[in-house]
Structure formats: C-alpha cells, structure tokens
Motif scaffolding. Structure first.
Motif, PDB file in Angstrom:
ATOM      1  N   TRP A  54      10.919   4.134   0.041  1.00 13.97           N
ATOM      2  CA  TRP A  54       9.831   4.583   0.930  1.00 13.97           C
ATOM      3  C   TRP A  54       8.926   3.246   1.135  1.00 13.97           C
ATOM      4  CZ3 TRP A  54       9.362   9.886   1.919  1.00 13.97           C
ATOM      5  CH2 TRP A  54       9.930  10.551   1.376  1.00 13.97           C
ATOM      6  N   LYS A  55       8.391   3.505   2.315  1.00 17.09           N
ATOM      7  CA  LYS A  55       7.529   2.438   2.834  1.00 17.09           C
ATOM      8  C   LYS A  55       6.201   3.014   3.108  1.00 17.09           C
ATOM      9  CE  LYS A  55       9.018  -0.691   5.911  1.00 17.09           C
ATOM     10  NZ  LYS A  55       9.370  -1.431   7.125  1.00 17.09           N
ATOM     11  N   ILE A  56       5.043   2.314   2.687  1.00 11.01           N
ATOM     12  CA  ILE A  56       3.811   2.757   3.044  1.00 11.01           C
ATOM     13  C   ILE A  56       3.547   2.213   4.442  1.00 11.01           C
ATOM     14  CG2 ILE A  56       1.320   2.290   2.432  1.00 11.01           C
ATOM     15  CD1 ILE A  56       2.141   1.640  -0.592  1.00 11.01           C
ATOM     16  N   VAL A  57       3.303   2.937   5.296  1.00  6.83           N
ATOM     17  CA  VAL A  57       3.087   2.766   6.576  1.00  6.83           C
ATOM     18  C   VAL A  57       1.629   2.752   7.097  1.00  6.83           C
ATOM     19  CG1 VAL A  57       5.257   3.566   7.434  1.00  6.83           C
ATOM     20  CG2 VAL A  57       3.306   5.243   7.535  1.00  6.83           C
ATOM     21  N   GLU A  58       0.946   3.596   6.355  1.00 11.51           N
ATOM     22  CA  GLU A  58      -0.732   3.510   6.924  1.00 11.51           C
ATOM     23  C   GLU A  58      -1.499   4.103   5.760  1.00 11.51           C
ATOM     24  OE1 GLU A  58      -0.975   5.596  10.561  1.00 11.51           O
ATOM     25  OE2 GLU A  58      -1.252   7.426   9.582  1.00 11.51           O
ATOM     26  N   CYS A  59      -2.787   3.577   5.699  1.00  8.87           N
ATOM     27  CA  CYS A  59      -3.705   4.324   4.467  1.00  8.87           C
ATOM     28  C   CYS A  59      -4.824   4.541   5.336  1.00  8.87           C
ATOM     29  CB  CYS A  59      -4.238   3.034   3.865  1.00  8.87           C
ATOM     30  SG  CYS A  59      -5.148   3.424   2.375  1.00  8.87           S
ATOM     31  N   VAL A  60      -5.023   6.134   5.021  1.00 10.94           N
ATOM     32  CA  VAL A  60      -6.070   6.711   5.867  1.00 10.94           C
ATOM     33  C   VAL A  60      -7.454   7.095   4.898  1.00 10.94           C
ATOM     34  CG1 VAL A  60      -6.814   8.765   7.072  1.00 10.94           C
ATOM     35  CG2 VAL A  60      -4.338   7.971   7.086  1.00 10.94           C
ATOM     36  N   SER A  61      -8.395   6.840   5.249  1.00 16.16           N
ATOM     37  CA  SER A  61      -9.688   7.036   4.372  1.00 16.16           C
ATOM     38  C   SER A  61     -10.091   8.387   4.218  1.00 16.16           C
ATOM     39  CB  SER A  61     -10.916   6.218   4.942  1.00 16.16           C
ATOM     40  OG  SER A  61     -11.006   6.729   6.432  1.00 16.16           O
ATOM     41  N   VAL A  62     -11.239   8.675   3.635  1.00 16.78           N
ATOM     42  CA  VAL A  62     -11.520  10.252   3.459  1.00 16.78           C
ATOM     43  C   VAL A  62     -11.944  10.741   4.627  1.00 16.78           C
ATOM     44  CG1 VAL A  62     -13.130  11.683   1.997  1.00 16.78           C
ATOM     45  CG2 VAL A  62     -12.232   9.597   1.118  1.00 16.78           C
ATOM     46  N   ALA A  63     -12.584  10.014   5.473  1.00 15.75           N
ATOM     47  CA  ALA A  63     -13.114  10.368   6.753  1.00 15.75           C
ATOM     48  C   ALA A  63     -11.944  10.466   7.855  1.00 15.75           C
ATOM     49  CB  ALA A  63     -14.119   9.233   7.420  1.00 15.75           C
ATOM     50  N   GLY A  64     -10.739  10.231   7.646  1.00 13.48           N
ATOM     51  CA  GLY A  64      -9.685  10.492   8.476  1.00 13.48           C
ATOM     52  C   GLY A  64      -9.292   9.084   9.220  1.00 13.48           C
ATOM     53  N   GLN A  75      -0.054   7.073   3.687  1.00 13.33           N
ATOM     54  CA  GLN A  75       1.331   7.772   4.419  1.00 13.33           C
ATOM     55  C   GLN A  75       2.484   7.146   4.145  1.00 13.33           C
ATOM     56  OE1 GLN A  75       0.389   9.312   8.408  1.00 13.33           O
ATOM     57  NE2 GLN A  75       2.826   8.824   8.781  1.00 13.33           N
ATOM     58  N   CYS A  76       3.618   7.542   3.545  1.00 18.57           N
ATOM     59  CA  CYS A  76       4.784   6.898   3.186  1.00 18.57           C
ATOM     60  C   CYS A  76       6.057   7.391   4.113  1.00 18.57           C
ATOM     61  CB  CYS A  76       5.354   6.888   1.824  1.00 18.57           C
ATOM     62  SG  CYS A  76       3.939   6.322   0.695  1.00 18.57           S
ATOM     63  N   GLN A  77       6.822   6.532   4.581  1.00 17.89           N
ATOM     64  CA  GLN A  77       7.926   6.898   5.279  1.00 17.89           C
ATOM     65  C   GLN A  77       9.128   6.461   4.698  1.00 17.89           C
ATOM     66  OE1 GLN A  77       7.857   8.231   8.637  1.00 17.89           O
ATOM     67  NE2 GLN A  77      10.003   8.683   8.421  1.00 17.89           N
ATOM     68  N   LYS A  78      10.317   7.346   4.646  1.00 19.28           N
ATOM     69  CA  LYS A  78      11.702   7.109   3.695  1.00 19.28           C
ATOM     70  C   LYS A  78      12.235   6.113   4.738  1.00 19.28           C
ATOM     71  CE  LYS A  78      13.400   9.990   1.191  1.00 19.28           C
ATOM     72  NZ  LYS A  78      14.704  11.167   0.477  1.00 19.28           N
TER      73      LYS A  78
END
Length: 913
Positions: A13-23, A108-111
């Motif tokens: 798996w690869k971490i593609v992005e990080c989303v805050s609580v506010a989206g 968000q992780c992508q296989k």
C-alpha cells in the motif's frame, strides 16, 4: 478476522494523500510512503527520506479487527514505543484503504500490488570468479595459490586501484584474506563461513585501502553481529546453566512415574537448615537467570534494527526452540520436589515448618520494604510523566497552525505518552493493592503465636504437596502441545511485545535509579552472586566495582556471561561452542545486494554505454521498408520504429526492404556471468565463440540495446515502453532465458491490456508459455466477448479459439448458477483449469499424431504437411551455417520444427540438449 476477509489487506500500500478533519488535502511529506501487509502478520515500511518519522513507522506487526455492530474495523500497528499499539479506524474497498486516527486526520492509501513487493535478484559476478571464464589476470596469494580474475570487473568494483600497472594490487596477501576480498569485489558481500579471525585480518589489511571503505564496514558489522550472536547464545546458555544448578541443588532427580523408592536419608529433606540454605541458593540462581533474561530482552529491543528481518527471525526461532528445554528443566525440578515432599512424614513436615517461621518473618519484612520503595518510585515516575504530557500539550497549543502532518505526529506521540502514563498508573494501583495485601498478611502472621505460625506454614506445605501433581501434569501437557498452541505468527507477536515491554520497564527503572538504588543494593546483598552483580552493571543499574571494567555495556555483558558459559561447557569444547542450537545474525552480510542498490551495477551500466574495453560485438540485423536507419557513433539506432524481420533478407511482398546491420559492442565476461544463454554460446567453441560475434535477428536495435542494458544493470526500466515494445522485450527475454526480466514484462503487460491487443497478447503468452499473462488476457477476452467477431480472433490457433469459447461457456454456467442457486462458481479457477488442460494437450508430440517420420525424411519436401516450407528451409540453412555441416539434417529439421522456425530458439534447444 476470518482469513478470507483479511486477504483484502494483504499487499503493498502507498499513502497517496493526507486529509485534515476539515476535509482539506494537505502536503505532509509522508506521501509516497509504502508499507507491506503480509499474510504472516508482518508490516514493513519504505519511508521517503524527507518524511517526518512517525511512531508507527517502526512497527513490525499488525492486526486487523473486523467491524463489530456499529463499531468500525480497526487496523492496529504494534511494536513501537515499548509495545504500544497505534490504532486506525479502517475502511477498505477494492484497491483503496482509508485510515482515520482519532479526530486528527485521514490517510488515503492505494494498493500498489496484490502481494509483497517482488524482491530483485542479487547482483553479483561470482559465477565468473568461480569458473574463471574469460579471465585476463592472475593474482597470487602468499601461499602460492593463484586466482583467475577479470580486470573489467575489478575496475568496476574498485575503480580507485590501478589494475593495469606493473604490480597488480592484492598480490601477496594471505590466501584467506585474498579469497574474502575477491568475493567482496565480485559480489559486494562477505562469503558464508567467514571466521572472526579472518574478518579481523581482512579489516587490518584492507580496511584503510582506497576504495575498500565499504569492505571495512562490512567486516566491522560482521564482527559486531557475531559478538551479538555469541552474546545471545551465551545469555541463553547461562540461563540453562542456572536451571541445571537449581536441579542439582535439590538432589538426585527422579523421573515421572518412576517405581524406584525415594530415599530421604542423607538428603537435604531431612535437615531443615540445609533445605533452607538450598532454597536460598536456588533463589539466587533464579535471580541471576532472570536478570540475564532482562539483558537478552533489552539487547534485542535496542539492537534489532541493526539486523535484517531474517536475522531477527533467526533469533526468535532460536529462543522459541529453547522454551521446551527450559520447560523440561522445570518439569524435572517439580517432579523431584513432588516426589520428596510426598515422601515426607507429617512430623518431618512439622520440623521444616518450625524452621521456616523466622525465615517467613524475614521474607515478609523484605517484601514489604521492597513494595513500599517500588510504590514511591512509581509515584515519582507518574509525576514526571504528567509534567511531560502537560509540556507537550502546551507545545501543541503553540503549534496549532502547522500542517496536518505535524498534527498527526504530535497527536500520535501525545496519545502514546498518555497510554504510557495510564500503564504506570495501572501498575501503581496493582502495586499499592499488593502492598496493602502483603502488609495485612505480615501483620496477621506476626500477631499469631509461635504454634499457630508453625501450623500455618505446615498447612501451606500440605497444600503445596497436594497441588504439585496437577502442576506437573499441566506442565507435561504444555510441553507436548507447545508448537500447536503457539504458532509462529503468535510467537513473533509475543516475543516482540515482551522484549519491548521489558526494555521499556528497564528504561523506567534506569531513569529513576536514584530512588531505587537502596533496593538494588539490598538485592545484591541478598543474592550475593558475582554474575548477578555484573549483570546489573551491564544493565546500568549499578556502578562497576572496578573502573577498569567500565567499558561498553555490550563488552561487559559478554565478559560476565562468558564465564558462566565456560563453567557449564564440556571439556575440550571449542571456544564459543555450545551444546544448544546454533544462531546466525550475519546472513544479510553474505547476500549480494540487489541491482538497484549495487554500486557495481551502476558502474557496469555506464561501462556499457561508454563501450570501453569491449571484447565482442552483436550484429543486429534491422529491416526497414523504404527507409534508412540512422546510426550514431555509439552504434545505437535512432529509428525506434524499425522492426527486424526473420533471417533471409528482402524480396518480400508489400514493398522494398533494406537491411542494415547495427553493431553493439559488449563485454563477454559480464554477459556470460549474467545470462546462461550467452555463457553457453560464448563458451561453446562454435562460430559465436570463435568470432566473438553474435548475429541477432527479429528485433529492433534500440530494444536490443535496452535488453543488454538490463543485463548489465540487473534492472529493467519499463517506463515509457509501449505494449508492443514490452511484448518484443518479453520475446527477447524468453529467447535468451532471462526469466526474471520476462516476469517483469509479463506483469507490466497486464496494465496495457485493452481491446486492441488482448487477443494478440493471449497468443503471445501461449507461445511463450507465460501462464500469468495468459490467464489475464483470457479473462479480459471473456469479459469482452465481442472480440470473437474480430479478424484477429480468426487468426488465433484453433486450440486458443476453443479455449476462449469454453471459458465463455463456463462464465455463462456461472451466471446461471449464481442466479438460480446463489452459489457462484469460481470463474478464474475454471479458466486456470482450462489452461492446464490445454497446455497438457499442446505438449503431446504433434509429429507422432500427424504420422511424421523424421528419421526417413531427407528434405522438407518429403513432409506430408508443413505450414511454411520456405521458412523451414531458411531456418535449417542458418542452423547449418552456425552449428556446422556435421549435424544431420534430420536433427536440424526436428529442432527447427520444435522452435517454430525461430533460429535463436533452435540454437537454444541445440546447445541446451
């Protein structure tokens, strides 16, 4: 979680992005981080250099908890921060996984792939060193032994050395040092079976020479890891020795279910004073074994990252293999004590109880004092941790405007500190409860009269005698069922958690050593053991008695525990030898690096591109319709659309064709070391070997150059290659038996499948026996049934047409079964089964089915059925030019038919037969 459900998590798996609580999507620096969740419960991380080191990046174990009611599923990363668990709420769908931590952020992780990353093959030239082919230098050791070596490879491995001078470097070295050094130059690793003495001499002789810094580092690491290995073995051996001594203290051992009468006369069991002394000695041995266990756990927890995963597993397996031996030693002790206790008369038990009363009073006083001091130390630790949490909270408030990545790191670390504080408070509560309970027992015992005290101790002994048989029976069952009860996956988890928690507890004791020092000194006075004292010095809990011993903790522990090992060693045993299982922590140093991390591989690729020092040439025959091929000074073609045709030249229908020969120069030793096909061809004594020239047909010069680059570098860069180029590259890899590169092309072609090439790739995969690509292409065609109406489908071999139609029929049955009974068939399994059946049918000798008798046919004209007689004759003629006229025509005809008129494949069959 059920195995079927957990399979969805397995893979890379690869971490593609990080989303805050506010989206809001924010750049954190951890994007691109890859982690592998394998089926054994292990997790490994590949973190970008610029990423902030988050707590869970050091985790080695994971656990998946399924959703329960309204509660979401959890993905737990385990094994970091002294055994803490980092929990993420998880939502997984196909190739996408969302990990949410608290109310902080969502990852968000992508296989990337359905399984762990494929490991590259080790890159080395050891084959050339071992066989000595194409050598041009001889190195003589001080013993007179000569080593056949290659200046080309030596210049790649040690470019700072002058390998063309009058005096060849390394000449005159001791034979073992020269052998190890050459192994490093050809493989960038150390040989297996290397001894510490040889490693030390290599380090002394070569460590400071220019270009051998890495070699010196490997030797130093080898010596350090060997010392760690010996230390772990010695610590375990010392614990076994302590257990053996305890068994010896209690007299002659008595086997379970023994019918031999137990004789008490002359034993410690009829002398209460001797029995109490023996128990004290046994407790001293037990205390020594326990502190050695703490050293071992702390040693592993602190130094495990210096070892490869396989070497860490080796230690875990070694310790696991010792557990049954420890349990058998314990069983032997309990069986002996049970036999003697059951033999004692009531009067003898009363004498022992009367003698134990003052001992019990002393024990209760000491334990109460220890509990009180531990309680005070825990209160100080809790106060310190509280201050740390408040300080971190204040820093977090000041940094609220930083990015979500920083927030995630702070939140994780703050949560782990809170968990640590909670753990300390829980331990404090248990200690307080135990202290109160112990103080009450002490008060109750002291308030009793002397006869009541004797009766109380006597009742305790009687209860112990009654319970011993069940203890022994339960322990016997555990020994028998140990492997079944504790699987390898569970053991890894238990071992990692136990060692990390022991190391965490030791760190807390070290940080509050001043408050615990009186208790530590009293323990030393009670145990009165040199090994116990030296072990506490090793753990940093006691200053060394002699300043001359104040060296590194690792050396102290080796010295302290080696003495114990020698005490229990057999006479005549080799230094460092042990009667227990062997252990290795240097395997990773004896494996050549992968091509992507090999310095020699990078230099090798540059050597090929510069075409310096070449000793052979490839002639790539390129056929171009009505055009020219532009060749630069390096011999590469700039017309990427040029396609090589079969040998035989022009005159084909559809336009004029011009043949141009593109020369590509290369190095025989490198090609022979990296490719078995080239090694056989260049050592065969045939035309290719004599002329040092190989003629290549049916390929593009640019593509063949890229193929050679992959041989030199050990890596195949598929970026920018079209589906057609990948297919051609796959054909080249199959022709020259480079299966590792062939599998890469096969995997890459999966992502290029579309309606335009699916049938062509199915045919190619069938021709090249590429099972995975064949199944993928077949599945694609089944999902796109309209491809049966295309002209390409009509050109497929009959057996492939039948297989496609059968697979489509199976899919129809599956659909009807699913709609009728709700029990779907496994379509992909059906396709795979059909592939196996068709492959078995295709392997039947077609010449026998068609009634061909090659033994009596002297010409292709005599054959009853040949699809293309002209191609057959061309193939036979070219084969005869290469292998000579002495080979019978019948044999050449058989090989040409088997190779489907492909000259290179026919040569492959000829030289491999």
């Amino acid at each position: 979680m059920a195995g079927v459900e957990e399979v969805a998590y397995h893979g890379t798996w690869k971490i593609v992005e990080c989303v805050s609580v506010a989206g809001v999507v924010e750049i954190t620096g951890i994007e691109g981080t890859e982690f592998v969740l394998d089926e054994n419960g292990d997790v490994s991380w590949q973190v970008p250099d610029a990423a902030e080191p988050l707590p869970f990046f050091n985790c080695e174990t994971y656990e998946v908890c399924p959703p329960a009611g309204t509660e979401p599923g959890l993905l737990k990363f385990i094994g970091t921060y002294a055994g803490h668990v980092v929990e993420f709420k998880v939502d997984i769908s196909d190739d996408l996984m969302l990990l949410t931590y608290e109310k902080c952020c969502m990852l968000q992780c992508q296989k990337v792939s359905p399984g762990p990353r494929k490991e590259e093959s080790p890159y080395s030239f050891l084959g050339a060193l071992d066989e000595g082919f194409f050598s041009d230098l001889n190195l003589r050791a001080s013993s007179g032994r000569e080593f056949k070596v290659h200046s080309t490879i030596l210049k790649l491995s040690a470019p700072d050395m002058d390998w063309g001078g009058q005096v060849t470097p390394l000449t005159g070295l001791p034979e073992d040092v020269l052998s190890v050094t050459l192994h490093f130059l050809y493989a960038e690793c150390l040989p297996r079976g290397l001894t510490e003495d040889t490693a030390q001499r290599c380090l002394k002789a070569m460590g400071k020479m220019p270009g051998f810094a890495k070699f010196g580092q490997l030797c130093e690491t080898f010596l350090k890891n060997t010392a760690l290995t010996q230390q772990m073995k010695t610590l375990v051996g010392d614990m076994h020795t302590c257990a053996d001594r305890i068994n010896d203290l209690f007299g002659r051992s008595i086997e379970e279910n023994s019918q031999e009468p137990v004789i008490l006369d002359g034993t410690i069991w009829v002398n209460p004073a001797r029995l109490c002394y023996t128990v004290r000695q046994a407790l001293r041995e037990e205390a020594t074994a326990c502190v050695k266990l703490v050293i071992m756990c702390d040693l592993f927890a602190k130094r495990k990252y210096e070892l490869s995963r396989e070497e860490r597993y080796e230690i875990m397996k070694y310790v696991k293999s010792r557990i049954p031996i420890f349990l058998k030693q314990l069983l032997k002790l309990l069986t002996t004590i049970k036999a003697y206790l059951q033999t004692l008369t009531q009067a003898q038990r009363g004498d022992i109880a009367a003698y134990l009363v003052p001992e019990m009073e002393t024990i209760l006083d000491t334990m109460s004092r220890f509990a009180s001091e531990t309680k005070i130390a825990l209160e100080q630790a809790i106060s310190t941790s509280n201050d740390a949490v408040l300080e971190k909270g204040e820093k977090a408030d000041k940094c609220k405007k930083t990015g979500v990545g920083d927030a995630l790191g702070r939140t994780l670390k703050h949560a782990l500190h809170l968990k640590e504080l909670k753990k300390l408070k829980h331990f404090h509560e248990r200690t307080t409860s135990s202290f109160l309970h112990l103080r009450q027992k002490r008060m109750n015992f002291n308030m009793k009269t002397q006869p009541d005290k004797v009766r109380s101790v006597s009742q305790t002994l009687s209860h112990l005698v009654n319970e011993f048989p069940s203890f022994v029976l339960r322990l016997s069952e555990i020994i028998v069922a140990l492997d079944d009860k504790v699987t390898w996956k569970e053991w890894k988890y238990l071992f990692k958690m136990a060692t990390s928690k022991v190391s965490w507890g030791l760190a807390k004791v070290q940080s509050h050593q001043s408050s615990l020092q009186p208790m530590i000194e009293e323990m030393c006075d009670i145990v009165r053991s040199e090994q116990f004292n030296s072990s506490l010095v090793t753990l940093g809990l006691r200053p060394p008695a002699d300043t001359s011993l104040s060296t590194t903790p690792g050396k102290e522990s080796v010295v302290g525990s080696t003495a114990g090992a020698k005490a229990g060693a057999k006479p005549g045993a080799k230094p460092g030898a042990t009667k227990y299982a062997q252990l290795s922590c240097v395997d990773s140093l004896c494996v050549p690096p992968n091509a992507s991390s090999s310095c020699t591989a990078r230099r090798c690729l540059e050597l090929f591109r510069q075409a310096a020092g070449t000793d052979m040439v490839f002639e790539v025959v390129a056929t171009q319709e009505g055009g020219d091929i532009v060749i630069d000074h390096t011999g590469s073609s700039h017309d990427s659309g040029a396609r090589a045709e079969a040998a035989g030249g022009g005159g084909r229908e559809g336009g004029e064709e011009e043949e141009e020969v593109v020369e590509i120069r290369a190095h025989r030793v490198i090609l022979a070391a990296q490719c078995d096909w080239f090694r056989r061809a260049l050592l065969s004594g045939m035309k290719e070997a004599i002329n040092r020239k190989i003629v290549v047909h049916d390929t593009n010069p640019e593509l063949f150059r890229k193929f050679l680059e992959s041989l030199y570098s050990g890596c195949l860069d598929t970026s920018g290659l079209s589906a057609e180029q990948l297919a051609d590259m796959m054909t080249l890899c199959d022709r020259y038996e480079m299966d590792s590169l062939k599998h890469i092309c096969e995997f890459e072609l999966k992502s290029h499948l579309d309606e335009d090439n699916a049938l062509c790739l199915l045919n190619l995969a069938d021709h090249l026996n590429s099972r995975s690509l064949r199944d993928w292409a077949l599945s694609y065609v089944v999902d796109h049934q309209h491809l049966q109406d295309s002209d390409v489908f009509d050109e497929l071999p009959d057996h492939l047409k039948d297989e496609v139609q059968d697979a489509i029929a199976w899919q129809g049955l599956e659909c009807r079964s699913h709609s009728g009974r709700g029990a779907p068939l496994e379509t992909r399994s059906s396709l795979s089964s059909l592939s196996e059946v068709d492959e078995m049918v295709a392997n039947i000798d077609i010449t026998r089915e068609q009634g061909l008798d090659l033994s009596t046919s002297s010409s292709s004209d005599d054959l009853p059925f040949v699809e293309d007689a002209a191609r057959l004759e061309t193939c036979i003629r070219e084969l005869a030019d290469i292998v000579g006229e002495t080979v019978p025509r019948e044999e050449l005809t058989r090989i040409a038919l088997a190779a489907d008129y492909d000259v290179n494949r026919a040569l492959n069959f000829f030289f491999s037969s």
